[in-house]
Design a protein around this motif. Structure first.
Motif, PDB file in Angstrom:
ATOM      1  N   PHE A 117       0.766  -1.168   0.051  1.00  0.00           N
ATOM      2  CA  PHE A 117       0.063  -0.006  -0.106  1.00  0.00           C
ATOM      3  C   PHE A 117       1.030   1.082  -0.078  1.00  0.00           C
ATOM      4  O   PHE A 117       1.612   1.480   1.007  1.00  0.00           O
ATOM      5  CB  PHE A 117      -0.908  -0.179   1.407  1.00  0.00           C
ATOM      6  N   THR A 118       0.583   2.089  -0.962  1.00  0.00           N
ATOM      7  CA  THR A 118       1.333   3.514  -1.059  1.00  0.00           C
ATOM      8  C   THR A 118       0.617   4.460  -0.349  1.00  0.00           C
ATOM      9  O   THR A 118      -0.546   4.935  -0.819  1.00  0.00           O
ATOM     10  CB  THR A 118       1.537   3.734  -2.571  1.00  0.00           C
ATOM     11  N   ALA A 119       1.284   4.901   0.742  1.00  0.00           N
ATOM     12  CA  ALA A 119       0.494   5.863   1.724  1.00  0.00           C
ATOM     13  C   ALA A 119       0.752   7.304   1.032  1.00  0.00           C
ATOM     14  O   ALA A 119       0.023   8.205   1.307  1.00  0.00           O
ATOM     15  CB  ALA A 119       1.048   5.664   3.039  1.00  0.00           C
ATOM     16  N   LEU A 120       1.783   7.384   0.490  1.00  0.00           N
ATOM     17  CA  LEU A 120       2.342   8.882   0.061  1.00  0.00           C
ATOM     18  C   LEU A 120       2.841   8.768  -1.207  1.00  0.00           C
ATOM     19  O   LEU A 120       3.813   7.765  -1.571  1.00  0.00           O
ATOM     20  CB  LEU A 120       3.445   9.504   0.910  1.00  0.00           C
ATOM     21  N   THR A 121       2.668   9.364  -2.238  1.00  0.00           N
ATOM     22  CA  THR A 121       3.064   9.117  -3.568  1.00  0.00           C
ATOM     23  C   THR A 121       3.859  10.032  -4.159  1.00  0.00           C
ATOM     24  O   THR A 121       3.930  10.328  -5.357  1.00  0.00           O
ATOM     25  CB  THR A 121       1.746   9.046  -4.539  1.00  0.00           C
ATOM     26  N   GLY A 122       4.599  10.791  -3.433  1.00  0.00           N
ATOM     27  CA  GLY A 122       5.610  11.580  -3.961  1.00  0.00           C
ATOM     28  C   GLY A 122       5.174  13.040  -3.621  1.00  0.00           C
ATOM     29  O   GLY A 122       4.632  13.881  -4.286  1.00  0.00           O
ATOM     30  N   ILE A 123       5.431  13.571  -2.237  1.00  0.00           N
ATOM     31  CA  ILE A 123       4.967  14.751  -1.744  1.00  0.00           C
ATOM     32  C   ILE A 123       5.972  15.931  -1.883  1.00  0.00           C
ATOM     33  O   ILE A 123       7.166  15.878  -1.383  1.00  0.00           O
ATOM     34  CB  ILE A 123       4.492  14.848  -0.474  1.00  0.00           C
ATOM     35  N   ASP A 124       5.647  16.945  -2.557  1.00  0.00           N
ATOM     36  CA  ASP A 124       6.481  18.131  -2.670  1.00  0.00           C
ATOM     37  C   ASP A 124       5.675  19.086  -1.508  1.00  0.00           C
ATOM     38  O   ASP A 124       4.627  19.338  -1.577  1.00  0.00           O
ATOM     39  CB  ASP A 124       6.579  18.908  -3.967  1.00  0.00           C
TER      40      ASP A 124
END
Lengths: 290, 332, 241
Positions: C19-26
């Protein structure tokens, strides 16, 4: 030069030992892996089982395995009672880490010394028809006293797996192991579920005790050698997984017999610790990722 | 020149009263020690010294255990292993360079401290229960190592000759007793210093909530490692004089269950939150056992300790110190 | 904005198993800025906070704090640099008195060593968060709003440049929410940049200069409170489904 005769015999007895370790560790996989109850007294209950088998075998000539299978339901209720106490005294207050550990350590110790006072320090053994004869397969010989515990051990894991898959309580145990809060949301009572599961865990320990005394003569303090083993199997097997428990038990059994064969029996108690530390040190993510 | 301000004076008085409150137990202890010691000299038998030695050894062990167990909440079941590292360091020194006991003890402490550091480094990053389980297995492994090591006697054991007497101190048993007394005073002073320092308060914070402690800047792993090493080192130091005390060491005595159980039971029964708890537990249980061994078997003796421990952690989790505090609060 | 930011992240990814909880946060936070971070339950807000503060290690991306790369830094080192947080569920040190709770970050995160100074500053912090009267009490005797104040006090005592307040007002009454808001505003006035993670929209709108919306581990909107709340995707995420 590899001595194939020696190696194959070692491998076969390793697998057989592993089957027995399934019986020893399945209770810890339930209590520690699934319920997060660090029951370090588990091996002491195994010893209790061994001496129940010894007592009924020598006094009344009862089959050791049968004696413990009859004793298992009593152990189940004893286990439930014990969890009640543990819950009321520690878990309810969130004090289970330090005091709970010390509690089980005290139990471990009380049982061991109690057995020592009743049965003494001498090695005790049981008699049954299947202790002695073996099956000969090629150049590998399989003694019944090792084969029977393996079969029973695997059957016990199978029974627990079936129970978890097919019954409401079993599924609830799995749910508790994932998230205690979630179960409460669907109306289940985690404390009750844990009580039942802990009862089952103790019952398996008693039966494993019969298997132990079928395999080898026992005295009260050898239970301590199993502490490292049961937790090594549980941790290596991925804490909650029953197939993992079986695989880890087999691996440990093989590793120990190979060590005994090539280095001597006095080194084998250290193997489980090596496996435990290695798992904890190298793959902590696998352990914590639950 | 000006008169001291009234409030300054009050502050000064308060401070000196506080100092008196903390010094009082220490002074009391010193008096008790003096009385016991002159009493021992008055009795003057080897048995009296040996009994006192055993009690003092447990003061060191339970105080050491409490630095990690009581302050940081990490349960170490391997006290016998750390103790045995000290015992066998001493045996090795005896069989090789024959240093005096006073010089051997720091070596034993270093060896046991390093063991603590090693085990801690592998397991202290995980939940506390994993550390505890690893320490349970550690005793078995160290035992296996010693059994297979012929140089230190293997499973058959090894004899150690001790001199009849030693210059200035008199009989060797009296000397051993004095050594253990000094070590127990050092241990208690260290534990007390830890408790009152930011090291100890950092441990108390991470005992309650490790993640919150880290977010308050507490280097949890480092503090735990330091506590494990310190605690282990003191246990090792306590083991160093042991070969000369028993004169014959085998794995069964060095790794005895008596040590493992008492070391945990004594702080838990005395009370784990302050330095005085383990001392009370050790003196009380230790003396009781010394008296009881004469009349009942040692197994039964240990059973009583185990039962007492379970009763205390179930009904009085803060030990004797906690009970006393509760009674005091109720009175005032 | 990124040149002057005190705390920033680039492409932060966090996975739990499959499960991907964060997909690349800027993410960027300017000095002394007040940013609101909102999103439905399970959108990854707390995971993101845990990655920023070091409670969790991120699987990809970088985190920068005032010019220092803190991506692989231990949580306690980040706290010492000046990154403080409060917890969604208050996590006081229950065995210590209220004042000692404050003293721990003063001694460790802020690095004070003089005991008299630590005590004096702890009393000062307790006065600022309105807990002076409880100084010698244990956390067990505190009410819910007092526990929230203790959380903020403990974060404040770390002498932070940035404070991340994770649902500091959940479960409080309207007047209690106002109390905490006033407190946060005062902290901001004293020069601390604040990230507010909150469900209570009224509080977010009043407090934030800028709002960021997370949905399913991705940033879907960013801007002034009014702009963001009228953003169609945000409306759908909150009111749809």
């Amino acid at each position: 030069m590899v001595n194939w005769d020696l190696l194959s015999n070692a491998l076969v007895s390793g697998v057989l030992l592993g089957g027995f370790y399934c019986a020893v560790a399945v209770g810890i996989t339930i209590a520690f892996g699934m319920l997060d109850i660090v029951n370090i007294a588990h091996p002491a209950f195994i010893m209790m089982g061994a001496f129940i088998a010894y007592f009924f075998n020598t006094s009344y000539g009862v089959d050791p395995l049968l004696a413990c299978i009859v004793a298992a339901p009593f152990a189940y209720f004893g286990g439930r009672l014990m969890y009640r106490l543990y819950y009321l005294a520690f878990e309810r207050h969130g004090e289970e880490s330090l005091q709970g550990l010390a509690f089980f350590f005290g139990l471990l110790f009380i049982i061991e010394v109690g057995l020592l006072l009743i049965f003494g320090v001498d090695y005790r053994f049981v008699e049954a028809r299947y202790i002695g004869p073996s099956i000969q397969l090629g150049f590998v010989s399989i003694p019944w006293r090792l084969l029977l515990p393996t079969i029973v051990g695997l059957a016990m894991v199978g029974a627990v797996a079936l129970f978890n898959a097919k019954t409401f309580t079993g599924r609830a145990i799995l749910a508790v192991s994932q998230d205690p809060g979630a179960l409460r949301l669907v109306g289940g009572n985690p404390v009750h579920i844990k009580e039942v599961a802990f009862g089952i865990s103790i019952a398996t320990a008693i039966v494993a005790g019969a298997l132990l005394i079928i395999i080898q003569p026992v005295e009260p303090s050898i239970g301590r050698d199993f502490i490292g083993r049961v937790f090594a199997i549980c941790v290596l097997g991925g804490m909650t997984s029953l197939p993992g428990t079986v695989i880890a038990a087999m691996l440990l059994g093989i590793a120990e017999t190979l060590t005994t064969t090539y280095l001597g029996p006095s080194w084998s108690p250290a193997i489980s610790f090596g496996i435990l530390l290695l798992t904890l040190g190298v793959r902590p993510a696998g352990i914590l990722g639950r | 020149m000006s008169l001291p301000h009234a409030s300054d004076k009050a502050v000064g008085e308060k401070r000196s009263r506080m100092r008196a409150a903390t010094l009082l137990p220490l002074a009391g202890m010193a008096v008790a020690i003096a009385i016991v010691f002159f009493g021992l000299d008055w009795v003057g038998t080897d048995y009296a010294y040996l009994a006192a030695y055993t009690v003092l050894q447990f003061v060191v062990l339970s105080t050491a255990w409490n630095i990690l167990g009581g302050y940081a909440g990490y349960v170490n079941f391997a006290s016998a292993a750390f103790f045995a590292v000290g015992v066998y360091t001493s045996v090795i020194v005896y069989k090789t360079v024959k240093l005096p006991l006073i010089a051997t003890m720091p070596l034993a402490a270093i060896a046991a401290g390093l063991l603590g550091l090693g085990v801690g480094y592998l397991t202290l990053r995980l939940r506390g229960t994993f550390f505890s389980i690893a320490t349970l297995a550690l005793s078995v492994v160290m035992n296996t190592l010693v059994v297979n090591w012929a140089f230190v006697g293997g499973s058959r054991g090894v004899y150690v000759l001790r001199p009849q007497s030693i210059d200035f101190f008199g009989p060797y048993t009296r000397y051993l007793c004095i050594v253990m007394l000094i070590l127990s005073i050092i241990s208690v002073l260290i534990a007390r210093a830890v408790e009152k320092s930011w090291f100890g308060r950092g441990l108390a914070a991470l005992k309650d909530d490790e993640i919150a402690a880290e977010c308050a800047g507490v280097p949890a792993l480092r503090l735990k490692l330091a506590a494990t090493a310190l605690s282990g080192a003191l246990m090792g130091a306590a083991g160093a004089p042991f070969p000369f005390f028993v004169t014959y060491v085998d794995p069964a005595t060095a790794f005895s269950l008596t040590i493992a159980v008492n070391t945990i039971a004594m702080p838990l029964i005395g009370g784990t939150s302050t330095w005085i708890g383990p001392v009370i537990g050790a003196v009380l249980l230790g003396s009781l056992q010394q008296i009881a061994t004469v009349t009942i078997s040692s197994a039964l003796n240990l059973l009583i300790v185990g039962v007492l421990m379970v009763i205390f952690i179930t009904l009085a989790p803060n030990g004797i110190v906690g009970l006393v505090q509760k009674i005091r609060e109720r009175r005032s | 904005m990124s040149t002057a930011s005190v705390l920033s992240s680039r492409g932060v990814v966090k996975k739990f198993g499959g499960f991907t909880a964060l997909t690349g946060i800027d993410f960027d936070l300017g000095p002394n800025e007040r940013v609101g971070l909102i999103g439905p339950n399970g959108s990854g807000k707390s995971t993101f906070v845990n990655c920023l503060t070091g409670a969790l290690a991120c699987d990809a991306g970088t985190i920068d704090f005032g010019g220092t790369d803190i991506t692989d830094m231990a949580a306690w080192r980040r706290a010492r640099l000046g990154l403080a947080r409060s917890f969604q569920i208050p996590r006081p040190f229950r065995g210590l008195t209220v004042r000692r709770n404050i003293e721990v970050p003063l001694a460790f995160a802020a690095g004070l060593s003089d005991q008299a100074q630590i005590e004096a500053e702890a009393e000062d912090v307790l006065a600022r968060v309105g807990l002076a009267a409880k100084s010698r009490k244990g956390p067990r005797s505190l009410s819910q709003v007092e526990l929230r104040k203790l959380e903020l006090g403990r974060a404040l005592a770390a002498r932070p440049k940035v404070l991340i307040a994770d649902e500091a007002m959940a479960g409080l009454s309207d007047s209690e929410v106002d109390e905490i808001l006033v407190l946060l505003m005062q902290l901001n006035d004293s020069g601390i940049a604040i990230v507010l993670i909150e469900h209570i929209m009224r509080a977010v709108v009043r407090f934030s200069q800028r709002v960021i919306v997370l949905v399913a581990g991705a940033k879907i909107a960013e801007g002034t409170p009014m702009d963001v709340l009228s953003h169609p995707e945000v409306v759908r995420a909150y009111l749809g489904q």
